[in-house]
Scaffold this motif. Structure first.
Motif, PDB file in Angstrom:
ATOM      1  N   SER A 117     -10.535  -9.886 -72.161  1.00 12.00           N
ATOM      2  CA  SER A 117     -11.691  -9.227 -71.540  1.00 12.00           C
ATOM      3  C   SER A 117     -11.835  -9.741 -70.115  1.00 12.00           C
ATOM      4  O   SER A 117     -11.157 -10.696 -69.711  1.00 12.00           O
ATOM      5  N   GLY A 118     -12.783  -9.124 -69.407  1.00 10.79           N
ATOM      6  CA  GLY A 118     -13.023  -9.528 -68.029  1.00 10.79           C
ATOM      7  C   GLY A 118     -13.644 -10.912 -67.940  1.00 10.79           C
ATOM      8  O   GLY A 118     -13.208 -11.759 -67.149  1.00 10.79           O
ATOM      9  N   ALA A 119     -14.681 -11.140 -68.764  1.00 15.77           N
ATOM     10  CA  ALA A 119     -15.346 -12.447 -68.714  1.00 15.77           C
ATOM     11  C   ALA A 119     -14.342 -13.546 -69.056  1.00 15.77           C
ATOM     12  O   ALA A 119     -14.334 -14.611 -68.436  1.00 15.77           O
TER      13      ALA A 119
ATOM     14  N   GLU B 172     -16.018 -10.523 -55.793  1.00 15.77           N
ATOM     15  CA  GLU B 172     -15.586  -9.152 -56.094  1.00 15.77           C
ATOM     16  C   GLU B 172     -15.457  -8.443 -54.740  1.00 15.77           C
ATOM     17  O   GLU B 172     -16.468  -8.314 -54.040  1.00 15.77           O
TER      18      GLU B 172
ATOM     19  N   PHE C  33     -21.362 -10.140 -60.233  1.00 13.63           N
ATOM     20  CA  PHE C  33     -21.319 -10.032 -61.701  1.00 13.63           C
ATOM     21  C   PHE C  33     -19.914 -10.419 -62.134  1.00 13.63           C
ATOM     22  O   PHE C  33     -18.950  -9.739 -61.812  1.00 13.63           O
ATOM     23  N   HIS C  34     -19.804 -11.525 -62.860  1.00 20.29           N
ATOM     24  CA  HIS C  34     -18.478 -11.967 -63.299  1.00 20.29           C
ATOM     25  C   HIS C  34     -18.360 -12.077 -64.812  1.00 20.29           C
ATOM     26  O   HIS C  34     -17.320 -12.495 -65.303  1.00 20.29           O
ATOM     27  N   GLY C  35     -19.423 -11.728 -65.552  1.00 19.44           N
ATOM     28  CA  GLY C  35     -19.348 -11.766 -67.008  1.00 19.44           C
ATOM     29  C   GLY C  35     -20.530 -12.494 -67.599  1.00 19.44           C
ATOM     30  O   GLY C  35     -21.415 -12.968 -66.879  1.00 19.44           O
TER      31      GLY C  35
ATOM     32  N   ILE D 209     -11.730  -6.908 -61.556  1.00 23.02           N
ATOM     33  CA  ILE D 209     -11.858  -6.363 -62.912  1.00 23.02           C
ATOM     34  C   ILE D 209     -12.373  -4.921 -62.869  1.00 23.02           C
ATOM     35  O   ILE D 209     -11.909  -4.071 -63.616  1.00 23.02           O
ATOM     36  N   GLN D 210     -13.306  -4.653 -61.975  1.00 21.79           N
ATOM     37  CA  GLN D 210     -13.843  -3.290 -61.854  1.00 21.79           C
ATOM     38  C   GLN D 210     -13.190  -2.493 -60.724  1.00 21.79           C
ATOM     39  O   GLN D 210     -12.935  -1.310 -60.865  1.00 21.79           O
TER      40      GLN D 210
ATOM     41  N   LYS E 121     -10.635  -4.400 -67.645  1.00 18.32           N
ATOM     42  CA  LYS E 121     -11.041  -3.004 -67.850  1.00 18.32           C
ATOM     43  C   LYS E 121      -9.915  -1.993 -68.087  1.00 18.32           C
ATOM     44  O   LYS E 121      -9.564  -1.735 -69.225  1.00 18.32           O
TER      45      LYS E 121
ATOM     46  N   GLU F 209     -21.316  -4.044 -60.610  1.00 14.87           N
ATOM     47  CA  GLU F 209     -22.618  -4.109 -61.298  1.00 14.87           C
ATOM     48  C   GLU F 209     -23.735  -4.427 -60.304  1.00 14.87           C
ATOM     49  O   GLU F 209     -24.872  -4.019 -60.491  1.00 14.87           O
TER      50      GLU F 209
ATOM     51  N   ASP G 122     -12.108 -11.188 -58.030  1.00 15.30           N
ATOM     52  CA  ASP G 122     -12.392 -10.530 -59.305  1.00 15.30           C
ATOM     53  C   ASP G 122     -12.226  -9.031 -59.075  1.00 15.30           C
ATOM     54  O   ASP G 122     -13.093  -8.374 -58.488  1.00 15.30           O
TER      55      ASP G 122
ATOM     56  N   ASN H 277     -12.166 -14.330 -66.098  1.00  9.06           N
ATOM     57  CA  ASN H 277     -12.830 -15.165 -65.088  1.00  9.06           C
ATOM     58  C   ASN H 277     -13.034 -16.601 -65.575  1.00  9.06           C
ATOM     59  O   ASN H 277     -12.903 -17.552 -64.802  1.00  9.06           O
TER      60      ASN H 277
HETATM   61  C1  LIG Z   1     -16.402  -7.369 -61.668  1.00 11.45           C
HETATM   62  C2  LIG Z   1     -16.540  -7.689 -63.116  1.00 11.45           C
HETATM   63  N1  LIG Z   1     -16.178  -8.889 -63.562  1.00 11.45           N
HETATM   64  C3  LIG Z   1     -16.264  -9.220 -64.860  1.00 11.45           C
HETATM   65  C4  LIG Z   1     -16.755  -8.340 -65.779  1.00 11.45           C
HETATM   66  C5  LIG Z   1     -16.843  -8.726 -67.235  1.00 11.45           C
HETATM   67  O1  LIG Z   1     -15.917  -8.003 -67.969  1.00 11.45           O
HETATM   68  P1  LIG Z   1     -16.056  -7.869 -69.562  1.00 11.45           P
HETATM   69  O2  LIG Z   1     -17.230  -6.998 -69.824  1.00 11.45           O
HETATM   70  O3  LIG Z   1     -14.764  -7.254 -69.997  1.00 11.45           O
HETATM   71  O4  LIG Z   1     -16.235  -9.247 -70.095  1.00 11.45           O
HETATM   72  C6  LIG Z   1     -17.168  -7.071 -65.364  1.00 11.45           C
HETATM   73  C7  LIG Z   1     -17.741  -6.119 -66.340  1.00 11.45           C
HETATM   74  O5  LIG Z   1     -18.425  -5.195 -66.001  1.00 11.45           O
HETATM   75  C8  LIG Z   1     -17.054  -6.733 -64.002  1.00 11.45           C
HETATM   76  O6  LIG Z   1     -17.428  -5.545 -63.545  1.00 11.45           O
END
Ligand SMILES: Cc1ncc(COP(=O)(O)O)c(C=O)c1O
Length: 407
Positions: free
Chosen positions: A119-121, A204, A152-154, A239-240, A266, A209, A237, A124
């Motif tokens: 997952s994203g969290a 990011e 927003f990192h999780g 992730i998004q 993601k 978010e 980051d 990170n």
């Molecule tokens: C930039 C960013 N980092 C981390 C995350 C966390 O990812 P996850 O929901 O897969 O844990 C998100 C989720 O929206 C995100 O947008």
């Protein structure tokens, strides 16, 4: 469960008799998400369909996951092919799909090594540990992680400490120590970035978010220069905003800044859970056996599918489509803002856009949904648009039409 400990079903306990009307379905899922009163049952292209057969044009992509849309023939073929092979073996052995995926990510990026997770969290959290492990080779006090205002990192303990949302954080204090949030201000950061105590800064390139805020490229370049000169790791980051959403495979490619560590999740495995931490060789060299791990990370099934997705999202024609059609989309959003006077500001690039609206974003989201368009919020006043990257100009135009009517 024995018969005496089994809970009665909602129907039998609430109604008593079989002939009475069934009670409304009560979800057994913990209520951490405010779900729309819609049951989605299938998808095709950029459309989702609910149990009543109503179609929704999807400008949320399962929160930036479904970049290839729904029922994609290539993705389905990759899933079927992956199911013919090994599903899971653990990370105690080598499997070809994980090796090939890591090599493909390395070939396409600045990175030399990859750690896979789910997952994203988790990506990170892994990045924080890896950065700390590397920083500690320079001095025992070098451990601080710095995140930025709006980040927003999780929502795990480490990542929550790096997430700038008081309502997410406060009920769970104390959060992980050694992680702080600073203003996106070079003067303030310059003072905070002590080379003896700071291990890493996480950013990011586009805060998703946090309201779809495109971080100024000049700021990121200066941050890169300062962190490099002080031996502080720079973590992007993505992730998004990564994997094609800005019109290049990685957002950093358009900024002229190369991070030391980059996190992905993601869209990486086409909707299957997968995260990845990409890093340079010097950072990777600090990690030893047992320093980090996860049972499922980079298993053969998910990695096979991700190989297909990565190939598709690296396609220069798709990336050009995102850049060109995304620029047109942003222009059209500006026109809608002008015509309706219901939008205060339009921000974004490629296929990631945010609109600060009059009234609440949640209201626009529910009105759009009633009219067959799925959009997201990003904070209280920002509506977020993350269409599948395969959406055509015509499909985007249809969504814009609905959005304008709603506004
Ligand atoms: C930039 C960013 N980092 C981390 C995350 C966390 O990812 P996850 O929901 O897969 O844990 C998100 C989720 O929206 C995100 O947008």
């Amino acid at each position: 469960m024995t018969a005496s400990t089994m809970k009665p079903t909602t129907e039998s306990s609430a109604q008593g008799t079989a002939s009475a009307a069934p009670a409304p379905l009560e979800s057994a899922i913990l209520g951490t998400y405010k779900r729309a009163p819609v049951e989605l049952v299938r998808g095709s292209g950029v459309y989702l369909y609910d149990a009543e057969g109503k179609a929704y044009l999807d400008f949320g992509s399962g929160i930036a996951v479904n970049s290839l849309g729904y029922d994609d023939a290539g993705l389905k073929a990759a899933l079927h092919a992956a199911a013919e092979g090994l599903i899971h073996t653990s990370n105690l052995y080598h499997t070809a799909p994980g090796e090939r995926l890591a090599a493909a990510l390395v070939a396409r990026s600045f990175a030399d090594k990859v750690f896979f997770c789910n997952s994203g969290a988790e990506a990170n959290e892994g990045a924080f540990k890896i950065a700390r492990r590397w920083a500690r080779t320079q001095g025992d006090a070098k451990h601080e992680i710095i995140a930025l205002r709006g980040a927003f990192h999780g929502r795990l303990f480490g990542t929550l400490a790096a997430t700038d949302r008081p309502n997410y954080r406060l009920p769970f204090r104390p959060l992980a120590p050694g992680i702080s949030i600073f203003e996106r201000d070079l003067k303030e950061l310059d003072a905070a970035l002590d080379p003896d105590t700071v291990a890493a800064v996480i950013v990011e390139p586009i805060q998703g978010e946090g309201g779809v805020r495109v971080i100024d490229h000049g700021f990121l370049r200066e941050l890169r220069a300062v962190t490099a000169s002080r031996n502080i790791a720079l973590i992007f980051d993505e992730i998004q905003c990564g994997l094609g959403r800005t019109g290049s495979l990685f957002a950093y490619e358009q900024i002229g800044v190369v991070p030391d560590i980059l996190t992905l999740a993601k869209p990486l495995a086409g909707g299957l859970p997968m995260g990845a931490v990409l890093m340079t060789a010097p950072i990777a060299s600090a990690m030893q056996y047992g320093d980090h791990g996860t049972t499922f990370g980079g298993g053969p099934f998910v990695a096979s599918v991700a190989l297909h997705v990565l190939d598709r999202l690296s396609d220069p024609a798709l990336l050009a489509h995102v850049r060109e059609t995304g620029a047109w989309f942003g222009h059209e959003l500006g026109e809608i803002a002008h015509r309706t006077s219901r939008i205060r500001q339009v921000r974004g690039t490629g296929f990631i856009w945010g609109l600060d609206v009059m009234g609440t974003a949640a209201h626009v989201v529910s009105e759009a949904q009633a009219n067959g368009l799925l959009v997201l919020t990003a904070g209280e006043y920002t509506v977020r648009l993350l269409p599948p990257l395969v959406a055509t100009k015509e499909e985007l135009a249809r969504g814009l039409q609905i959005l304008e009517e709603v506004l």
